[in-house]
Design a protein around this motif. Structure first.
Motif, short mmCIF file in Angstrom:
data_model
loop_
_atom_site.label_atom_id
_atom_site.label_comp_id
_atom_site.label_asym_id
_atom_site.label_seq_id
_atom_site.Cartn_x
_atom_site.Cartn_y
_atom_site.Cartn_z
N UNK A 1 0.82 -1.21 0.00
CA UNK A 1 0.00 0.00 0.00
C UNK A 1 0.86 1.26 0.00
N UNK A 2 1.96 1.24 0.73
CA UNK A 2 2.80 2.44 0.84
C UNK A 2 3.50 2.75 -0.48
N UNK A 3 4.12 1.76 -1.09
CA UNK A 3 4.90 2.01 -2.30
C UNK A 3 4.02 2.23 -3.52
N UNK A 4 2.89 1.55 -3.59
CA UNK A 4 1.97 1.80 -4.71
C UNK A 4 1.36 3.19 -4.62
N UNK B 1 17.04 3.98 -7.76
CA UNK B 1 15.82 4.40 -7.06
C UNK B 1 16.16 5.34 -5.92
N UNK B 2 17.21 5.03 -5.22
CA UNK B 2 17.64 5.88 -4.10
C UNK B 2 18.04 7.28 -4.59
N UNK B 3 18.78 7.33 -5.67
CA UNK B 3 19.34 8.61 -6.13
C UNK B 3 18.40 9.41 -7.00
N UNK B 4 17.57 8.73 -7.78
CA UNK B 4 16.67 9.45 -8.71
C UNK B 4 15.46 8.55 -9.00
N UNK B 5 14.54 8.49 -8.07
CA UNK B 5 13.40 7.59 -8.23
C UNK B 5 12.53 7.96 -9.43
N UNK C 1 11.12 1.25 -15.29
CA UNK C 1 11.21 0.31 -14.18
C UNK C 1 9.99 0.46 -13.26
N UNK C 2 9.45 -0.68 -12.82
CA UNK C 2 8.37 -0.66 -11.83
C UNK C 2 8.99 -0.49 -10.46
N UNK C 3 9.21 0.74 -10.09
CA UNK C 3 9.96 1.06 -8.87
C UNK C 3 9.33 0.42 -7.64
N UNK C 4 8.00 0.42 -7.57
CA UNK C 4 7.35 -0.11 -6.37
C UNK C 4 7.64 -1.59 -6.16
N UNK C 5 7.84 -2.34 -7.25
CA UNK C 5 8.14 -3.76 -7.10
C UNK C 5 9.55 -3.98 -6.54
#
Length: 392
Positions: free
Chosen positions: A159-162, A248-252, A260-264
């Motif tokens: 829930x948080x990342x989506x 993701x850490x540096x430039x989400x 990229x599906x960052x939440x996954x």
């Protein structure tokens, strides 16, 4: 890349710098795993080299904390997820182990009831709750050690990342989750011992928990778990997955824009980290002999972050070092000057933030880099000045 006489490539400076700390870390953990039990069991008590059993348990607790710090560094140092709720995953793993140890007591409890733990008899419970069934089996309990923190992390992260909750907002809601669990576990009707928690454990896998051999075996198991966790984390951050996590850490936003599906990615590493924390909690409980709701306290999760910051965020071995250093200082100060420990912890965090932003490991690396690049002889200094003049 240069090649050796056999045709095999020499490691580059970058790969050597990455593998050397890993090799040193694993060597130190392996040395401790062998030396501490031997010095406890094989060396006579009167010898200066003898390590008493209480010290073995204390060092084992430190190793569990180091594994916990490692789990936080994986998500914070390499993916930018600052979780203030990892104390909850640690405690849930500890409760799963505690439930198994309570079931192993059988009729040796104060009330002699083979079916119910003592606190349930005291509270006039008539039957064992459904969620306690199966914990008399060690394999089932170990599965729950990993599954319960992992499922909670999956639900929370899904829930948080989506919803793209990041930064301080994620930290706040993760701490709120931990605080809610602490309040729930304090309730007697939850069936987890309320304020007193779970304690009075007798044995594990048929071995007496108070025996020196059992304590040494638990220390060895903690060292193996720490080494295994470190190698898995090192593998993750060195792989293509690790490169995406750093992106993701540096430039989400840019990483998401690239497809990229960052939440996954964030969900995977968050769940993996929670499982590591649960394993740390499971190893912690038989060595300290108790698990209660105070392990859910939000302050504990904040303290874990301090361990990582002190050692060096985004290094893995720095998280291990930070956990060992801070907890050793805590053990010393709470025994010698207990009233100043919290002030010392706060001052330590401020000092690290101001003067050691990359932690102890970062400061050591910077010092070694300066020494390595510093000219050693007047001839080298003169040669450097001559080359500079020629260039001009």
């Amino acid at each position: 890349m240069a090649a050796s006489a056999s045709g095999a490539p020499y490691p580059t400076g970058r790969s050597f710098a990455a593998t050397l700390p890993a090799a040193i870390t694993l060597a130190l953990i392996a040395s401790a795993a062998i030396a501490v039990p031997l010095l406890n069991l094989a060396v006579p008590a009167g010898s200066a080299l003898h390590i008493p059993t209480y010290m073995v348990s204390l060092l084992g607790k430190y190793l569990c904390y180091a594994l916990l710090a490692l789990s936080v560094d994986l998500i914070w140092g390499y993916c930018g997820i600052l979780s203030l709720g990892h104390g909850a995953f640690f405690a849930l793993g500890g409760y799963a182990m505690g439930m198994h140890l309570m079931r192993q007591i059988g009729d040796r409890g104060v009330y002699g009831n083979a079916d119910l733990p003592d606190f349930m008899v005291f509270l006039n419970w008539k039957e064992l709750p459904w969620y306690w069934h199966g914990f008399d089996n060690f394999t089932f309990a170990m599965l729950m050690v990993m599954a319960v923190p992992g499922l909670l992390a999956f639900a929370f992260g899904w829930f948080a990342f989506r919803s793209r909750v990041t930064g301080v907002y994620l930290s706040i809601i993760s701490q709120a989750m931990t605080f809610a669990l602490m309040l729930a576990f304090f309730r007697n009707d939850m069936g987890f011992g309320g304020n007193n928690g779970l304690t009075d454990f007798k044995d594990i896998l048929g071995y007496n928990l108070q025996a020196d051999e059992t304590r040494a075996a638990l220390f060895f198991a903690s060292a193996v778990a720490l080494a295994g966790g470190y190698m898995l984390c090192r593998y993750i951050v060195s792989s293509k997955l690790g490169k995406v996590l750093i992106a993701v850490r540096d430039a989400e936003s840019r990483t998401r824009f690239l497809g990229y599906r960052v939440e996954y990615y964030k969900l995977f590493v968050f769940v993996f980290s929670a499982v590591m924390a649960g394993i740390a909690g499971a190893l912690y409980v038989p060595q300290v002999g108790i698990i209660n709701p105070s392990e859910f306290a939000p302050a504990n999760s904040i303290e874990i972050v301090i361990w990582v910051a002190v050692g060096g965020r985004g290094t893995l071995h720095g998280a291990i070092l930070g956990a060992l250093l801070v907890n050793y200082a805590k053990s010393y100060l709470t025994g010698a000057i207990p009233e100043i420990w919290l002030f010392a912890l706060g001052a330590l965090f401020i000092a690290v933030t101001l003067f050691l932003p990359k932690g102890v490991i970062g400061a050591i690396s910077k010092l070694l880099h300066r020494r390595r690049n510093k000219p050693d002889t007047p001839a080298e200094i003169g040669g450097g000045a001559q080359r500079k003049v020629s260039a001009e």
